[in-house]
Design an enzyme around this catalytic site. Structure first.
Site, PDB file in Angstrom:
ATOM      1  N   SER A  60       0.830  -1.164   0.323  1.00 23.54           N
ATOM      2  CA  SER A  60      -0.190   0.046  -0.015  1.00 23.54           C
ATOM      3  C   SER A  60       1.061   1.273   0.031  1.00 23.54           C
ATOM      4  CB  SER A  60      -0.912  -0.136   1.142  1.00 23.54           C
ATOM      5  OG  SER A  60      -1.362   1.336   1.543  1.00 23.54           O
TER       6      SER A  60
ATOM      7  N   TYR B 132      -1.678  -0.202  10.404  1.00 20.16           N
ATOM      8  CA  TYR B 132      -1.897  -0.835   9.129  1.00 20.16           C
ATOM      9  C   TYR B 132      -0.816  -0.751   8.425  1.00 20.16           C
ATOM     10  CZ  TYR B 132      -3.457  -0.841   4.435  1.00 20.16           C
ATOM     11  OH  TYR B 132      -3.435  -1.188   3.057  1.00 20.16           O
TER      12      TYR B 132
ATOM     13  N   LYS C 165       2.468  -3.183   6.621  1.00 21.74           N
ATOM     14  CA  LYS C 165       2.822  -3.122   5.088  1.00 21.74           C
ATOM     15  C   LYS C 165       4.344  -3.258   5.043  1.00 21.74           C
ATOM     16  CE  LYS C 165      -1.240  -4.003   3.388  1.00 21.74           C
ATOM     17  NZ  LYS C 165      -1.643  -5.451   2.916  1.00 21.74           N
TER      18      LYS C 165
HETATM   19  C1  WQD Z   1      -9.359   8.548   1.689  1.00 20.49           C
HETATM   20  C2  WQD Z   1      -9.443  10.020   2.313  1.00 20.49           C
HETATM   21  C3  WQD Z   1     -10.300  10.256   4.485  1.00 20.49           C
HETATM   22  C4  WQD Z   1     -13.874   8.370   4.699  1.00 20.49           C
HETATM   23  C5  WQD Z   1      -6.668   3.521   1.930  1.00 20.49           C
HETATM   24  C6  WQD Z   1      -7.135   2.077   2.808  1.00 20.49           C
HETATM   25  C7  WQD Z   1      -5.810   1.536   2.792  1.00 20.49           C
HETATM   26  C8  WQD Z   1      -4.960   1.492   1.662  1.00 20.49           C
HETATM   27  C9  WQD Z   1      -4.638   2.882   1.252  1.00 20.49           C
HETATM   28  C10 WQD Z   1      -4.875  -0.138   0.144  1.00 20.49           C
HETATM   29  C11 WQD Z   1      -8.980  10.360   3.553  1.00 20.49           C
HETATM   30  C12 WQD Z   1     -11.244  10.692   3.726  1.00 20.49           C
HETATM   31  C13 WQD Z   1     -12.785   9.115   4.041  1.00 20.49           C
HETATM   32  C14 WQD Z   1     -14.914   9.325   4.943  1.00 20.49           C
HETATM   33  C15 WQD Z   1     -13.457  11.152   4.660  1.00 20.49           C
HETATM   34  N1  WQD Z   1      -5.695   0.873   0.637  1.00 20.49           N
HETATM   35  N2  WQD Z   1     -12.506  10.139   4.256  1.00 20.49           N
HETATM   36  N3  WQD Z   1     -14.721  10.704   5.035  1.00 20.49           N
HETATM   37  O1  WQD Z   1      -7.145   6.031   4.468  1.00 20.49           O
HETATM   38  O2  WQD Z   1      -6.261   6.894   2.043  1.00 20.49           O
HETATM   39  O3  WQD Z   1      -6.376   4.535   2.832  1.00 20.49           O
HETATM   40  O4  WQD Z   1      -5.786   3.499   0.827  1.00 20.49           O
HETATM   41  O5  WQD Z   1      -4.304  -0.916   0.406  1.00 20.49           O
HETATM   42  O6  WQD Z   1      -6.141   0.109   2.908  1.00 20.49           O
HETATM   43  O7  WQD Z   1      -7.713   2.358   3.748  1.00 20.49           O
HETATM   44  O8  WQD Z   1      -8.201   5.737   2.163  1.00 20.49           O
HETATM   45  O9  WQD Z   1     -10.827   5.976   1.670  1.00 20.49           O
HETATM   46  O10 WQD Z   1     -10.238   5.642   4.227  1.00 20.49           O
HETATM   47  O11 WQD Z   1      -9.827   7.825   2.907  1.00 20.49           O
HETATM   48  O12 WQD Z   1     -13.352  12.319   4.713  1.00 20.49           O
HETATM   49  O13 WQD Z   1     -16.223   8.848   5.564  1.00 20.49           O
HETATM   50  O14 WQD Z   1     -10.995  10.200   2.264  1.00 20.49           O
HETATM   51  O15 WQD Z   1      -9.711  11.216   5.677  1.00 20.49           O
HETATM   52  O16 WQD Z   1      -8.299  11.597   3.340  1.00 20.49           O
HETATM   53  P1  WQD Z   1      -7.052   5.843   3.123  1.00 20.49           P
HETATM   54  P2  WQD Z   1      -9.765   6.059   2.674  1.00 20.49           P
END
Ligand code: WQD
Length: 345
Positions: free
Chosen positions: A129, A154, A158
């Site tokens: 990731s 998490y 990785k």
């Molecule tokens: C993206 C953005 C949140 C939900 C993910 C996966 C992880 C890895 C990397 C693959 C962030 C914002 C989210 C919400 C929001 N993937 N958000 N409101 O954290 O970048 O990590 O990609 O292996 O497994 O978790 O992705 O989609 O959780 O968040 O504002 O209700 O959206 O703060 O900035 P993240 P995400």
């Protein structure tokens, strides 16, 4: 007898199931899936069959239990390649329950490598990731970018996983490995018959968006609008899950065809462009023609401010490039959510 037999761990999950669909189109490739259904359902195999016409051999298996992994390889002899997706993957959940993440994500990998090598497997693809980069100021990131401090347990699982694979393949006689660093996989299969289906309320942005739009979530939160970005919300590199799936087929081919391939290598899988949370919401509203009900909330623990990729190494060496647009990501995600509603899911 198929030329190769590929074990897909987490095959009932989001990226795993889309990768099985992509693999099923390959000639002479037998597929086996192992999953413990902690964040998925065996119903996914029916969805895969509806798309591919193929019944996927599968076994329920907790990979953190070495005896179950041995039973898995005993039940399906002749596995030549492993694509290892099965892991807990929620950033906020890992902050709240670190030991659960270390025990599951690290032990599963160790059990798999040990048993796969004994069974004669030679190719191992590890689902890594972009979160291994942590908070990085110099963007875009490439595989040579020195990672910053990881922001969540998490992400650290990785970092550890990549190192385990590198150290193991360095001394293994036959096993070669690749870590694929996904940026943010989103979207669903174009048929609308397969997509992300978390067992609990989703943490990831796009399923939260589509569940808010369909009414499953009354109002979503935007975690922080005071970041140092163009609109104050976090920047991510969203990439269509089907593009990610295609990269796994290419990575396996690369290992299989390049006997002289390095014992271990790492590739970024991203679209190369950064999108803010508000821009992602806007893109969805343009597709669905529905105003999304959201409010700005405090920042979420474990989030990095901005990250997006330079994936030119995958393009040059694997012949892979993200093809699908942000619009296609949102269209397919929305089509899937509407399909679930029609199913009464
Ligand atoms: C993206 C953005 C949140 C939900 C993910 C996966 C992880 C890895 C990397 C693959 C962030 C914002 C989210 C919400 C929001 N993937 N958000 N409101 O954290 O970048 O990590 O990609 O292996 O497994 O978790 O992705 O989609 O959780 O968040 O504002 O209700 O959206 O703060 O900035 P993240 P995400």
């Amino acid at each position: 007898m198929s030329r190769k037999t590929v074990l897909v761990t987490g095959g009932a999950g989001y990226i795993g199931s889309h990768t099985i669909v992509a693999l099923a189109e390959q000639p002479d490739c037998a597929i086996v899936s192992a999953d413990n259904y902690s964040n998925s359902s065996a119903k996914t195999y029916d969805r895969i069959e509806r798309i591919t016409g193929k019944k996927i051999q599968h076994m329920e298996c907790d990979l953190s239990d070495a005896e179950q992994v041995k039973a898995l390889f005993g039940k399906f002899p002749g596995i030549t390649g492993v694509i290892h997706f099965a892991a807990f993957k929620s950033v906020p959940e890992s902050v709240a329950f670190p030991l659960m993440y270390y025990r599951n994500n690290v032990n599963s990998l160790i059990n798999l490598l040990e048993t796969a090598e004994k069974a004669g497997a030679t190719d191992f693809i590890f689902s890594s990731s972009c979160s291994v980069y942590g908070n990085i100021s110099s963007l875009p990131v490439n595989e040579m970018t020195v990672p910053g401090k990881t922001e969540s347990p998490y992400a650290f699982t990785k970092v550890i996983g990549e190192k385990i694979l590198q150290d193991f393949t360095a001394v293994s006689k036959k096993m070669k490995g690749i870590s694929l660093r996904y940026f943010n996989p989103v979207g669903a299969h174009e048929t609308g018959l397969l997509g992300e289906l978390p067992n609990q309320r989703p943490n990831n942005l796009v399923p939260v968006i589509t569940q808010t739009a369909i009414g499953k979530i009354p109002e979503m939160q935007v975690f922080g609008s005071d970041y140092g970005t163009r609109d104050g919300t976090c920047i991510r590199d969203y990439v269509h899950v089907c593009d990610i799936a295609g990269a796994h087929v290419k990575a396996l081919d690369f290992l299989e065809k390049n006997a002289s391939a390095k014992k271990y290598d790492v590739f970024n899988l991203g679209s190369g462009s950064g999108v803010t949370v508000l821009e992602a919401i806007q893109a969805f509203e343009n597709v669905s023609r529905r105003a999304l009900n959201y409010k700005v909330a405090p920042r979420r623990a474990g989030d990095v401010e901005a990250i997006f990729s330079d994936s030119s190494k995958a393009e040059k060496e694997l012949g892979w490039q993200a093809k699908r647009s942000l619009r296609e990501m949102m269209e397919s995600a929305w089509k899937w959510e509407q399909h679930l509603a029609a199913e009464g899911a």
